[in-house]
Scaffold this active site. Sequence first.
Site, PDB file in Angstrom:
ATOM      1  N   TYR A   1      -3.307   2.255  -5.481  1.00  0.00           N
ATOM      2  CA  TYR A   1      -2.018   2.499  -4.840  1.00  0.00           C
ATOM      3  C   TYR A   1      -1.042   3.090  -5.854  1.00  0.00           C
ATOM      4  O   TYR A   1      -0.690   2.455  -6.855  1.00  0.00           O
ATOM      5  CB  TYR A   1      -1.434   1.220  -4.248  1.00  0.00           C
TER       6      TYR A   1
ATOM      7  N   TRP B   1       0.804  -1.220   0.000  1.00  0.00           N
ATOM      8  CA  TRP B   1       0.000   0.000   0.000  1.00  0.00           C
ATOM      9  C   TRP B   1       0.844   1.280   0.000  1.00  0.00           C
ATOM     10  O   TRP B   1       0.746   2.101  -0.916  1.00  0.00           O
ATOM     11  CB  TRP B   1      -0.937  -0.034   1.212  1.00  0.00           C
TER      12      TRP B   1
ATOM     13  N   GLY C   1       3.801  -4.718   5.404  1.00  0.00           N
ATOM     14  CA  GLY C   1       4.569  -4.066   4.358  1.00  0.00           C
ATOM     15  C   GLY C   1       6.020  -3.981   4.774  1.00  0.00           C
ATOM     16  O   GLY C   1       6.396  -4.394   5.876  1.00  0.00           O
TER      17      GLY C   1
ATOM     18  N   ALA D   1      -0.714  -0.898  13.666  1.00  0.00           N
ATOM     19  CA  ALA D   1      -1.251   0.460  13.860  1.00  0.00           C
ATOM     20  C   ALA D   1      -0.313   1.497  13.253  1.00  0.00           C
ATOM     21  O   ALA D   1       0.157   2.408  13.938  1.00  0.00           O
ATOM     22  CB  ALA D   1      -1.512   0.749  15.340  1.00  0.00           C
TER      23      ALA D   1
ATOM     24  N   SER E   1      -2.864  -3.043   8.658  1.00  0.00           N
ATOM     25  CA  SER E   1      -2.306  -2.241   9.748  1.00  0.00           C
ATOM     26  C   SER E   1      -2.314  -2.957  11.096  1.00  0.00           C
ATOM     27  O   SER E   1      -2.728  -2.386  12.111  1.00  0.00           O
ATOM     28  CB  SER E   1      -3.039  -0.903   9.867  1.00  0.00           C
ATOM     29  N   PRO E   2      -1.837  -4.203  11.159  1.00  0.00           N
ATOM     30  CA  PRO E   2      -1.789  -4.890  12.454  1.00  0.00           C
ATOM     31  C   PRO E   2      -0.840  -4.219  13.440  1.00  0.00           C
ATOM     32  O   PRO E   2      -0.953  -4.442  14.645  1.00  0.00           O
ATOM     33  CB  PRO E   2      -1.300  -6.292  12.083  1.00  0.00           C
TER      34      PRO E   2
END
Length: 334
Positions: free
Chosen positions: A54, A21, A285, A209, A206-207
């Site tokens: 993206y 992303w 990512g 955050a 987004s694990p």
Amino acid sequence: MDYRYLGNSGLQVSEITYGNWLTHGSQVENDTATQCVRAALDLGITSFDTADVYANGAAETVLGEALKGERRESLEIFTKVYFPVGPKGRNDTGLSRKHILEGIDGSLRRLQTDHVDLYQAHRYDRFTPLEETMQAFADVVRAGKAFYIGVSEWTADQIRNARALAADLGVPLVSSQPQYSMLWRVIEDEVVPTCEELGLGQIVWSPMAQGVLSGKYKPGEDAPAGSRATDSKGGADMIARWMTDDVLTRVQDLVPIAGDLGLSMPALAIAWVLQNPNVTAALVGASRPEQLAESVTASGVTIPDDAMARIDEALGDVVTRDPSLTARSTPTKR
């Protein structure tokens, strides 16, 4: 690397899935992005998630180049459609039949493949009849351009309605892609129970955050140079909600818990989301290949119940749980 079935389908994916992303085509040079993809493959990651929006298509292009030459049958490639792409004209966005059928062809061209394993509705489209959207997805599947269908940031009611239409059309709607982390738990009360009932699995984004759960941001200190919190291209805006001393102090209270489990802070964050039985995969990512080696140490980890309780106690009231927040992801205009 451990692998899990996606929802109630027969498709297995790597529980650590590589997502591009905020990196490919924008923040990371193409050769570094390719090195990250190669590192992911070496670590056993076989599932790759992207979207047409993206970097306005560049992320798909970079991923396609990086995976060129790999055995296609050994990969699971996911992409998404909804947001504006190309010149961003009137019909370059949404989930109309026109945009979906044109969108899949553009994605396949950029990814250099004749199909994707999972084609996802990036958001719910309140301006297009759901029947039109699901019929278009059904036609994509029947054309062999996608094997499975998913959604991203849809509410429980939206998912339930789509699942009913999918069943009538014979479309394998198998997944939901929401934000989920120790700090952001809005899917737990409504989306997860609905998906469990209907046979959809979660591919969570987004694990960590936006990197806050890595522990690198300290209360009362400037953000590290080059970190997401200093990124003026959009990263700083995404992470801003977490950059308060209260949140950052609570996150530092997780450090001894991670240490007791023999995990790094990023691995703890990823392992935590994977404890939810409805979560199939965690999206990670990387801007450097070595970051992935740390992320994959979360695969196969079981966090004991007492440690899960300690995490809840440490974070306390800084956790966001309001299920109504998912609805805010539905765009109110095109």
